[in-house]
Each structure stands twice: as structure tokens, then as C-alpha cells.
Design an enzyme around this catalytic site. Sequence first.
Site, PDB file in Angstrom:
ATOM      1  N   HIS A 103      14.169  12.849 -21.539  1.00  0.00           N
ATOM      2  CA  HIS A 103      14.286  12.561 -22.974  1.00  0.00           C
ATOM      3  C   HIS A 103      13.005  13.110 -23.576  1.00  0.00           C
ATOM      4  O   HIS A 103      11.988  12.423 -23.636  1.00  0.00           O
ATOM      5  CB  HIS A 103      14.424  11.055 -23.231  1.00  0.00           C
ATOM      6  CG  HIS A 103      15.690  10.490 -22.679  1.00  0.00           C
ATOM      7  ND1 HIS A 103      15.939   9.151 -22.563  1.00  0.00           N
ATOM      8  CD2 HIS A 103      16.809  11.109 -22.201  1.00  0.00           C
ATOM      9  CE1 HIS A 103      17.147   8.954 -22.039  1.00  0.00           C
ATOM     10  NE2 HIS A 103      17.681  10.127 -21.808  1.00  0.00           N
ATOM     11  N   ASP A 109       0.814  -1.220   0.000  1.00  0.00           N
ATOM     12  CA  ASP A 109       0.000   0.000   0.000  1.00  0.00           C
ATOM     13  C   ASP A 109       0.851   1.276   0.000  1.00  0.00           C
ATOM     14  O   ASP A 109       0.394   2.343   0.374  1.00  0.00           O
ATOM     15  CB  ASP A 109      -0.974  -0.009   1.182  1.00  0.00           C
ATOM     16  CG  ASP A 109      -0.255  -0.174   2.504  1.00  0.00           C
ATOM     17  OD1 ASP A 109       0.987  -0.349   2.492  1.00  0.00           O
ATOM     18  OD2 ASP A 109      -0.923  -0.126   3.546  1.00  0.00           O
ATOM     19  N   ARG A 158      31.804  10.590 -19.324  1.00  0.00           N
ATOM     20  CA  ARG A 158      30.763  11.312 -20.071  1.00  0.00           C
ATOM     21  C   ARG A 158      30.726  12.726 -19.514  1.00  0.00           C
ATOM     22  O   ARG A 158      30.912  12.930 -18.299  1.00  0.00           O
ATOM     23  CB  ARG A 158      29.396  10.628 -19.916  1.00  0.00           C
ATOM     24  CG  ARG A 158      28.274  11.383 -20.640  1.00  0.00           C
ATOM     25  CD  ARG A 158      26.993  10.554 -20.863  1.00  0.00           C
ATOM     26  NE  ARG A 158      26.309  10.161 -19.659  1.00  0.00           N
ATOM     27  CZ  ARG A 158      26.313   8.930 -19.141  1.00  0.00           C
ATOM     28  NH1 ARG A 158      26.996   7.966 -19.723  1.00  0.00           N
ATOM     29  NH2 ARG A 158      25.646   8.660 -18.025  1.00  0.00           N
ATOM     30  N   TYR A 204      33.688   5.042 -23.308  1.00  0.00           N
ATOM     31  CA  TYR A 204      33.572   3.983 -22.291  1.00  0.00           C
ATOM     32  C   TYR A 204      34.436   2.814 -22.734  1.00  0.00           C
ATOM     33  O   TYR A 204      34.191   2.220 -23.790  1.00  0.00           O
ATOM     34  CB  TYR A 204      32.103   3.539 -22.154  1.00  0.00           C
ATOM     35  CG  TYR A 204      31.159   4.719 -22.090  1.00  0.00           C
ATOM     36  CD1 TYR A 204      30.841   5.332 -20.877  1.00  0.00           C
ATOM     37  CD2 TYR A 204      30.618   5.265 -23.256  1.00  0.00           C
ATOM     38  CE1 TYR A 204      30.001   6.439 -20.838  1.00  0.00           C
ATOM     39  CE2 TYR A 204      29.788   6.376 -23.223  1.00  0.00           C
ATOM     40  CZ  TYR A 204      29.483   6.953 -22.010  1.00  0.00           C
ATOM     41  OH  TYR A 204      28.654   8.056 -21.977  1.00  0.00           O
TER      42      TYR A 204
HETATM   43  N1  GLY Z   1      20.239  10.883 -17.829  1.00  0.00           N
HETATM   44  C1  GLY Z   1      19.991  10.156 -19.004  1.00  0.00           C
HETATM   45  C2  GLY Z   1      20.612  10.802 -20.151  1.00  0.00           C
HETATM   46  O1  GLY Z   1      21.591  11.489 -19.991  1.00  0.00           O
HETATM   47  O2  GLY Z   1      20.165  10.691 -21.249  1.00  0.00           O
HETATM   48 MN    MN Z   2      22.099  12.463 -18.283  1.00  0.00          MN
HETATM   49 MN    MN Z   3      20.922  13.132 -21.218  1.00  0.00          MN
END
Ligand code: GLY
Ligand code: MN
Ligand code: MN
Length: 440
Positions: free
Chosen positions: A361, A39, A406, A388
Site C-alpha cells: 500500500h 531471541d 476478488r 463478498y
Molecule cells: N494484499 C492487500 C491488498 O490487496 O491490498
Molecule cells: Mn492484494
Molecule cells: Mn492490493
Amino acid sequence: MIHIPKAEYTRRRKALMAQMEPNSIAILPAAAVAIRNRDVEHVYRQDSDFQYLSGFPEPEAVIVLMPGRQHGEYVLFCRERNVERELWDGLRAGTEGAIRDFGADDAFPITDIDDILPGLIEGRDRVYSAMGSNAEFDRHLMEWINVIRSKAHLGAQPPNEFVALDHLLHDMRLYKSAAEVKVMREAARISCAAHVKAMQASRAGLYEFSLEAELDYEFRKGGAKMPAYGSIVAAGRNSCILHYQQNDALLKDGDLVLIDAGCEIDCYASDITRTWPVSGKFSPEQKAIYEIVLASQEAAFAQIAPNKHWNQAHEATVQVITAGLVKLGLLQGNVDELIASEAYRAFYMHRAGHWLGMDVHDVGEYKVGGEWRVLEVGMALTVEPGIYISPDNQNVAKKWRGIGVRIEDDVVVTKQGCEILTGGVPKTVAEIEALMAAAR
Ligand code: GLY
Ligand code: MN
Ligand code: MN
């Protein structure tokens, strides 16, 4: 607090209705409550399309837009006020609040929708809805249509056309207004502060979720209710897992940590990635990879401006990353040929970015008529190249394995080029090392 003003929701509804075919109706449901376990519910987050048109933050609600309707074009079905339920679960706007505070022309209890909505649809030629994205709602919609069909012998006129709303609505969402950019700047500012805080707190012996705690604290302290998506805190070899979510590994000396995290404000996302050494100093190999990713991102920014097409930024990152990998000996051969054969994809397997907005996105077509979309003022996107090197990659010397980098920033296309919303977090090797040294 910075937020989307009420008048903007009105403007959006009017703009959508102006694009709908004559004698049509649009129907959109609120997001359902999601159960976490037994719940316990997940934190409620409104559906982005629903939020975009209403700013109404509650579940169990349905927006109905009827261009030209005499008694009001905007009808909202929502939960009624209920002293007992509000004591347990929180306040509700109720139908009066829907009109008073959220601009509805007319509002009805959601419990009456089966009785009322078929009557509103009847006589309209076309129904716009998000077909296929909510099976339960699609079923309800067909039930309402069937109610009308069953009365055809009495003269009822069911609609004959069903149109996907996404095309119109998502194209509107792609172009950010000044108010939207303002909110996104604020989300970006808070997320920048959170990344700085996590860099300063970074130490061997902590866990990935210890840094997630720093992010969460800064998000909320800064004025954001929640992250825009599950924060990725990926140390060591985990940095090579693109959507890593576990966040429970130990931070170790000598490793990098990659954090991909951003908060949302009034349902607008920010999306930042930074990668730094756990203990504050890049190794020569980490630095070499980092510099390539950074240079590729700079090259991408130069390709973001009105009249450039969507893929140019991506192509720029591929060029710089492939050339960089060849220079380091991680790829062998001719750069153009390696690009043509997509050899770089062993190291750089995602695209350089995506639309950004209410959804991290975000919605919006990337191609129009088979061609990459041309960028226009007000479009918001991320720029997020990465390299990577899989821990299992036997084709490269051991010293490179397990390095994942990244770098991600958020931009809005402007007349001159683009505005970087997330410039408030250090990004060069020297800046990062200086910030971390000062925090020790
Ligand atoms: N956080 C997911 C992306 O960078 O697309
Ligand atoms: Mn991202
Ligand atoms: Mn992103």
C-alpha cells in the site's frame, strides 16, 4: 538479477536535496530489527524510505543528507565491521563499504552518532525527518537538538524548523522511473508464475497453506527473496474475510479459493489476487459473481490514463458491480439510487485499488487540494474489485452465501493508458477452467 542500479540512488538523493529548503538537513533511520519471539528475529526488511535513498540493506544505520556540505552531502552512520559479530550474524558493509559500495561521501560508526550528529545539525536552519512514525528515533532527534540548545550560550545555533520529510519524499516515490517499472515487472512476472502454480496444484483435501507452499516455492525459485506481504489463501467462506491470514483450513470440493499474494524484488512489491474453484469448475452462482467482478475490473482499466482522476476507476467498478448485483437479484432497486445510498457496500466494502511500489500500500497522496489526484505517467496502482457475500447474509438466497471473489492486477500509467504488469495469470472463467483441467 534485476535490481535498482546504484546511479539511481544517487539521482534520488540529489533530487530530494534539490527540493529541500536552503541550509537544511534530512535525517532518516534504518528499520529496526523486529523480534519474533525470545531471541528469534523476523526476517529483516529495510524501511522503504531509507532503502529508496540508499539501497543500504542493514539495520542500525542513519542517513544524513546535507545539501551543499563541503565535505560531502551524503553521510551514512552504520555498524562497524566486527569479526566476531559477522561470524554469528552475517557480513556488514562497515564504514568503508558504505563509501565504497553505497556511494556515501562520508561514513561514521553508528556508535559515535551521539557525538557527531549534533555537530552536523548545528548551524542548519531546518531538519527534515519522518516525524511521528518512529517514536524512539523522534526522541533521539530531540536529544541531539537539546545537545545543541544546551550550547547556545557558547554560540551554537540550533535549528528552528522541523519539517515532515514525507511530503517531498513520498511524492517522489509515487512516480516510478523506468528502472523501478522494470523491477516491478519482474516481481509481477514471478508472482504470476506463482499463481499459475497454485491453480495447477489446487485439489480438495489439501490445506490453504499447501497452496501457500506452492506460492513460496515459485517466489524463491523465480528469484524473489520474500513475499511482499502475508499471503492470503482463503477457501470457502474465508474468501469473504478481506485480510484473512490464518491459511490453515481444508480445501473442499465446490468451494472457491481466493489467493491474494505477491513477491517483492529489491523491495518493490507485486500484489495479485485470483479466485478459482478448488476443483477446477465454477458453479453457476460462482460464475455469475465472478463475471461481474471481472467486467468491473475491465471497466476500471478503461479509466486509468493520464488526466483521468484517481477515483474514476473506483467509480467504474461500483457502477458495474451494483448493476450486476441488481441483475442477479442480490440488490433490489434503481442502480443510481443504490449507488447513491452505497447499498453495494454490503458486498463491495473496499476501494478498487491503492498505490503500489516499495510498500504494497504505497505512499503518495490520493487527493491534492481536496480533489482526487489526476493520474500521471509512471504512477503504479492496483485494480482489485471484489464481491463478498457474507455466509451470514440472511437477505440473499442460501446458494449465494459464502461466495467471495476478488480479482487484482497491477498497472502502471503510460502515455496511452496503462500497462498491466500482471497479465500472465489466466483470468477468464474459460481460461482458468482450461488451465486447471490440463493440470488434473
Ligand atoms: N494484499 C492487500 C491488498 O490487496 O491490498
Ligand atoms: Mn492484494
Ligand atoms: Mn492490493
